[in-house]
Motif scaffolding. Structure first.
Motif, PDB file in Angstrom:
ATOM      1  N   THR A 270       0.815  -1.220   0.000  1.00  0.00           N
ATOM      2  CA  THR A 270       0.000   0.000   0.000  1.00  0.00           C
ATOM      3  C   THR A 270       0.847   1.268   0.000  1.00  0.00           C
ATOM      4  OG1 THR A 270      -0.075  -0.270   2.392  1.00  0.00           O
ATOM      5  CG2 THR A 270      -1.996  -1.034   1.141  1.00  0.00           C
ATOM      6  N   ALA A 271       2.180   1.124   0.152  1.00  0.00           N
ATOM      7  CA  ALA A 271       3.022   2.315   0.284  1.00  0.00           C
ATOM      8  C   ALA A 271       4.051   2.403  -0.834  1.00  0.00           C
ATOM      9  CB  ALA A 271       3.716   2.308   1.650  1.00  0.00           C
ATOM     10  N   ARG A 272       3.644   2.078  -2.044  1.00  0.00           N
ATOM     11  CA  ARG A 272       4.615   2.050  -3.152  1.00  0.00           C
ATOM     12  C   ARG A 272       4.294   3.106  -4.200  1.00  0.00           C
ATOM     13  NH1 ARG A 272       6.269  -4.172  -4.347  1.00  0.00           N
ATOM     14  NH2 ARG A 272       6.553  -4.771  -2.176  1.00  0.00           N
ATOM     15  N   ARG A 273       5.349   3.572  -4.820  1.00  0.00           N
ATOM     16  CA  ARG A 273       5.202   4.401  -6.026  1.00  0.00           C
ATOM     17  C   ARG A 273       5.953   3.653  -7.122  1.00  0.00           C
ATOM     18  NH1 ARG A 273       8.014   9.290  -4.397  1.00  0.00           N
ATOM     19  NH2 ARG A 273       7.533  10.030  -6.500  1.00  0.00           N
ATOM     20  N   ASP A 274       5.288   2.632  -7.651  1.00  0.00           N
ATOM     21  CA  ASP A 274       5.918   1.622  -8.499  1.00  0.00           C
ATOM     22  C   ASP A 274       5.788   2.016  -9.970  1.00  0.00           C
ATOM     23  OD1 ASP A 274       6.422  -0.667 -10.042  1.00  0.00           O
ATOM     24  OD2 ASP A 274       5.760  -2.009  -8.429  1.00  0.00           O
ATOM     25  N   ALA A 275       6.901   2.391 -10.580  1.00  0.00           N
ATOM     26  CA  ALA A 275       6.862   2.847 -11.977  1.00  0.00           C
ATOM     27  C   ALA A 275       6.436   1.733 -12.930  1.00  0.00           C
ATOM     28  CB  ALA A 275       8.231   3.392 -12.393  1.00  0.00           C
ATOM     29  N   MET A 276       6.761   0.484 -12.572  1.00  0.00           N
ATOM     30  CA  MET A 276       6.387  -0.634 -13.454  1.00  0.00           C
ATOM     31  C   MET A 276       4.880  -0.854 -13.471  1.00  0.00           C
ATOM     32  SD  MET A 276       7.309  -2.859 -15.599  1.00  0.00           S
ATOM     33  CE  MET A 276       8.969  -3.540 -15.517  1.00  0.00           C
ATOM     34  N   VAL A 277       4.270  -0.821 -12.294  1.00  0.00           N
ATOM     35  CA  VAL A 277       2.816  -1.020 -12.247  1.00  0.00           C
ATOM     36  C   VAL A 277       2.121   0.110 -13.004  1.00  0.00           C
ATOM     37  CG1 VAL A 277       0.811  -1.048 -10.721  1.00  0.00           C
ATOM     38  CG2 VAL A 277       2.852  -2.387 -10.138  1.00  0.00           C
ATOM     39  N   ALA A 278       2.597   1.328 -12.816  1.00  0.00           N
ATOM     40  CA  ALA A 278       1.994   2.461 -13.529  1.00  0.00           C
ATOM     41  C   ALA A 278       2.170   2.287 -15.037  1.00  0.00           C
ATOM     42  CB  ALA A 278       2.638   3.774 -13.055  1.00  0.00           C
ATOM     43  N   ALA A 279       3.396   1.887 -15.455  1.00  0.00           N
ATOM     44  CA  ALA A 279       3.641   1.705 -16.892  1.00  0.00           C
ATOM     45  C   ALA A 279       2.745   0.605 -17.453  1.00  0.00           C
ATOM     46  CB  ALA A 279       5.117   1.377 -17.133  1.00  0.00           C
ATOM     47  N   ALA A 280       2.604  -0.476 -16.700  1.00  0.00           N
ATOM     48  CA  ALA A 280       1.764  -1.583 -17.166  1.00  0.00           C
ATOM     49  C   ALA A 280       0.324  -1.120 -17.368  1.00  0.00           C
ATOM     50  CB  ALA A 280       1.827  -2.737 -16.160  1.00  0.00           C
ATOM     51  N   ARG A 281      -0.171  -0.335 -16.420  1.00  0.00           N
ATOM     52  CA  ARG A 281      -1.541   0.190 -16.557  1.00  0.00           C
ATOM     53  C   ARG A 281      -1.646   1.126 -17.749  1.00  0.00           C
ATOM     54  NH1 ARG A 281      -3.999   2.664 -11.227  1.00  0.00           N
ATOM     55  NH2 ARG A 281      -5.736   2.840 -12.694  1.00  0.00           N
ATOM     56  N   MET A 282      -0.578   1.876 -18.012  1.00  0.00           N
ATOM     57  CA  MET A 282      -0.596   2.804 -19.154  1.00  0.00           C
ATOM     58  C   MET A 282      -0.621   2.049 -20.487  1.00  0.00           C
ATOM     59  SD  MET A 282       2.082   5.707 -17.808  1.00  0.00           S
ATOM     60  CE  MET A 282       1.629   6.804 -16.446  1.00  0.00           C
ATOM     61  N   VAL A 283       0.126   0.948 -20.543  1.00  0.00           N
ATOM     62  CA  VAL A 283       0.128   0.126 -21.761  1.00  0.00           C
ATOM     63  C   VAL A 283      -1.290  -0.371 -22.044  1.00  0.00           C
ATOM     64  CG1 VAL A 283       0.962  -2.030 -22.789  1.00  0.00           C
ATOM     65  CG2 VAL A 283       2.541  -0.585 -21.461  1.00  0.00           C
ATOM     66  N   VAL A 284      -1.945  -0.865 -20.991  1.00  0.00           N
ATOM     67  CA  VAL A 284      -3.307  -1.371 -21.157  1.00  0.00           C
ATOM     68  C   VAL A 284      -4.263  -0.228 -21.515  1.00  0.00           C
ATOM     69  CG1 VAL A 284      -5.227  -2.522 -19.990  1.00  0.00           C
ATOM     70  CG2 VAL A 284      -2.879  -3.325 -19.618  1.00  0.00           C
ATOM     71  N   ALA A 285      -4.043   0.925 -20.900  1.00  0.00           N
ATOM     72  CA  ALA A 285      -4.926   2.073 -21.172  1.00  0.00           C
ATOM     73  C   ALA A 285      -4.830   2.497 -22.640  1.00  0.00           C
ATOM     74  CB  ALA A 285      -4.557   3.242 -20.256  1.00  0.00           C
ATOM     75  N   ALA A 286      -3.620   2.466 -23.208  1.00  0.00           N
ATOM     76  CA  ALA A 286      -3.444   2.832 -24.619  1.00  0.00           C
ATOM     77  C   ALA A 286      -4.185   1.838 -25.504  1.00  0.00           C
ATOM     78  CB  ALA A 286      -1.960   2.873 -24.974  1.00  0.00           C
ATOM     79  N   ARG A 287      -4.050   0.556 -25.173  1.00  0.00           N
ATOM     80  CA  ARG A 287      -4.756  -0.474 -25.934  1.00  0.00           C
ATOM     81  C   ARG A 287      -6.276  -0.276 -25.835  1.00  0.00           C
ATOM     82  NH1 ARG A 287      -6.043  -6.039 -24.708  1.00  0.00           N
ATOM     83  NH2 ARG A 287      -6.758  -5.172 -22.754  1.00  0.00           N
ATOM     84  N   ASP A 288      -6.763  -0.036 -24.615  1.00  0.00           N
ATOM     85  CA  ASP A 288      -8.212   0.116 -24.417  1.00  0.00           C
ATOM     86  C   ASP A 288      -8.753   1.338 -25.153  1.00  0.00           C
ATOM     87  OD1 ASP A 288      -8.117  -2.135 -22.888  1.00  0.00           O
ATOM     88  OD2 ASP A 288      -8.339  -1.103 -20.942  1.00  0.00           O
ATOM     89  N   LEU A 289      -7.987   2.426 -25.125  1.00  0.00           N
ATOM     90  CA  LEU A 289      -8.438   3.640 -25.814  1.00  0.00           C
ATOM     91  C   LEU A 289      -8.516   3.397 -27.324  1.00  0.00           C
ATOM     92  CD1 LEU A 289      -9.165   6.663 -25.736  1.00  0.00           C
ATOM     93  CD2 LEU A 289      -6.711   7.158 -25.931  1.00  0.00           C
ATOM     94  N   ALA A 290      -7.500   2.722 -27.871  1.00  0.00           N
ATOM     95  CA  ALA A 290      -7.496   2.436 -29.310  1.00  0.00           C
ATOM     96  C   ALA A 290      -8.672   1.533 -29.679  1.00  0.00           C
ATOM     97  CB  ALA A 290      -6.169   1.787 -29.715  1.00  0.00           C
ATOM     98  N   ARG A 291      -8.962   0.569 -28.830  1.00  0.00           N
ATOM     99  CA  ARG A 291     -10.111  -0.310 -29.096  1.00  0.00           C
ATOM    100  C   ARG A 291     -11.421   0.451 -29.019  1.00  0.00           C
ATOM    101  NH1 ARG A 291      -9.462  -6.111 -26.008  1.00  0.00           N
ATOM    102  NH2 ARG A 291      -7.997  -7.053 -27.481  1.00  0.00           N
ATOM    103  N   ALA A 292     -11.533   1.304 -28.023  1.00  0.00           N
ATOM    104  CA  ALA A 292     -12.792   2.024 -27.821  1.00  0.00           C
ATOM    105  C   ALA A 292     -13.037   3.009 -28.963  1.00  0.00           C
ATOM    106  CB  ALA A 292     -12.770   2.754 -26.475  1.00  0.00           C
ATOM    107  N   ARG A 293     -11.998   3.732 -29.384  1.00  0.00           N
ATOM    108  CA  ARG A 293     -12.183   4.731 -30.451  1.00  0.00           C
ATOM    109  C   ARG A 293     -12.272   4.071 -31.823  1.00  0.00           C
ATOM    110  NH1 ARG A 293     -10.112  10.506 -29.857  1.00  0.00           N
ATOM    111  NH2 ARG A 293     -10.106  10.209 -32.108  1.00  0.00           N
ATOM    112  N   GLY A 294     -11.441   3.057 -32.060  1.00  0.00           N
ATOM    113  CA  GLY A 294     -11.510   2.344 -33.336  1.00  0.00           C
ATOM    114  C   GLY A 294     -10.906   3.079 -34.517  1.00  0.00           C
TER     115      GLY A 294
END
Ligand SMILES: [Zn+2]
Length: 412
Positions: A232-256
């Protein structure tokens, strides 16, 4: 006038033998300006001579052959593609376009058919960019995108230069042989994706080549020990990057309306028991219009990354490192191509090219267009790359008819 499919198959086979870079698994290794590339060029030049096309080689190694028109002063209709491949590539990417260009001339010669404008066919040097970056180096050079000294100084991983290797294989020709004014430019190519196959269409008419943004995202958190630091006390760049990768994919899928790909991601320091403080990743965005890409980078995607960064307690920076605008092809040629397909009862679809092609540089200097053939399983740049010959016959027949129409009328 007819396409001779057996002749096309023979030529494609001859250009993909083991001596010319064919691999045991049925693929191709023919990097630009290697001995295999030289031998493939020699064969192409021999065929140009057989068809009375008097080969000429320019100072980038591009090889041209011109079939005279009845009005020889008119600019030619150009048809071309490339003989080089990526390592572990396929037998059709580029090579099919060369074979199809040759077939147009062979069919015209066999029929004794004259055209008003000349027809010129061309093999472009180093289309793939697999040995000398960037891709489409020599078509870019003759259309004014790159300067010759810069092109000659490009080096491969062994430090050998484009200029030296061009001379070594004997294909450093004359500046005077370069592409002159042209009436139009055509290219037949495999789709390299699954769309035509999924739709059951034989011929693709390429709307244009998509625009590209290459971005680099750097995420910064806090380095800490993997053991003592509570989840609960982390500022983990990898977890944030992983979420960003998925977010880019999801945005591209949603917009088409664009594609997003992360192909490279590097944590620092990259140690098993350290929460990474810094992660950088690439982001390849491709779409058919610049406004979309600008909006994605500046707004939609940015908002999602901002939100993730806030939740994960990290900072990030997104830099656009390379940007290419979309290249729409000539509407009048696309319409002619579609009409020709429909008149022949060939199933046809319009689609965008997601990969780069020499034709996008030719579109800078003349009305240009491309035809696609289906690709089995949508797989390309791999040894199993394959394309159905019955569809190739239809696309090549369309190319022939289109080239003749343009060469007779002159106006795309
Ligand atoms: Zn290609």
């Amino acid at each position: 006038m007819r396409i001779d499919l057996a002749r096309m198959q023979r030529r494609l086979d001859a250009l993909t033998t083991p001596a010319l870079g064919g691999t045991p698994a049925g693929g191709m290794n023919r990097l630009a300006l290697t001995d295999a590339d030289r031998d493939a060029r020699d064969l192409f030049v021999a065929w140009l001579r057989e068809e009375q096309l008097d080969p000429r080689v320019d100072d980038f190694g591009n090889i041209y052959g011109r079939r005279a028109g009845s009005a020889p002063a008119l600019p030619p209709v150009l048809i071309g593609s490339h003989l080089d491949t990526v390592p572990g590539g396929g037998r059709f990417d580029g090579i099919l376009g060369i074979v199809a260009a040759l077939e147009v001339v062979s069919a015209l010669n066999a029929a004794g058919r004259e055209t008003r404008h000349p027809i010129e066919i061309v093999n472009w040097t180093n289309e793939e960019g697999a040995r000398f970056t960037p891709a489409m180096l020599a078509s870019g050079a003759v259309t004014g995108v790159f300067a010759r000294e810069w092109v000659y100084a490009r080096t491969d991983r062994q430090g050998r230069s484009f200029g030296d290797e061009l001379a070594r294989i004997g294909y450093r020709g004359d500046e005077s042989a370069r592409l002159g004014p042209i009436a139009a430019s055509l290219e037949l190519h495999i789709e390299q994706g699954p769309i035509l196959e999924a739709g059951g269409e034989s011929v693709g008419i390429v709307e244009g080549v998509v625009g590209i943004r290459w971005c680099r995202v750097t995420v910064r958190g806090q380095s800490a020990h993997a053991g003592p630091t509570p989840m609960t006390a982390r500022r983990d760049a990898m977890v944030a990057a992983a979420r960003m990768v998925v977010a880019a994919r999801d945005l591209a899928r949603a917009r088409g309306d664009f594609n997003a790909t992360v192909g490279d991601l590097t944590p620092t320091p990259g140690v098993v028991n350290v929460i990474p403080p810094v992660v950088t990743f690439s982001l390849d965005l491709r779409g058919r219009d610049d406004t979309t890409l600008e909006a994605v980078v500046a707004d939609d995607l940015r908002k999602r990354l901002d939100h993730i960064a806030a939740e994960e307690g990290v900072r990030y920076d997104l830099a656009v490192e390379w940007s290419v605008s979309p290249t729409p092809f000539a509407p009048a040629i696309k319409d002619r191509a579609e009409a020709l397909c429909r008149a022949r009862g060939y199933s046809v679809r319009r689609l965008w090219a997601g990969a780069g092609h020499d034709s996008q540089y030719l579109a800078r200097v003349a009305p240009a267009a491309m035809l696609f053939t289906p690709t089995i399983g949508g797989l390309s740049h791999c040894e199993t790359e394959d394309a159905p010959w019955p569809d190739i016959a239809k696309a090549a027949d369309t190319l022939l008819a289109l080239a003749v129409e343009l060469a007779d009328d002159g106006e795309p």
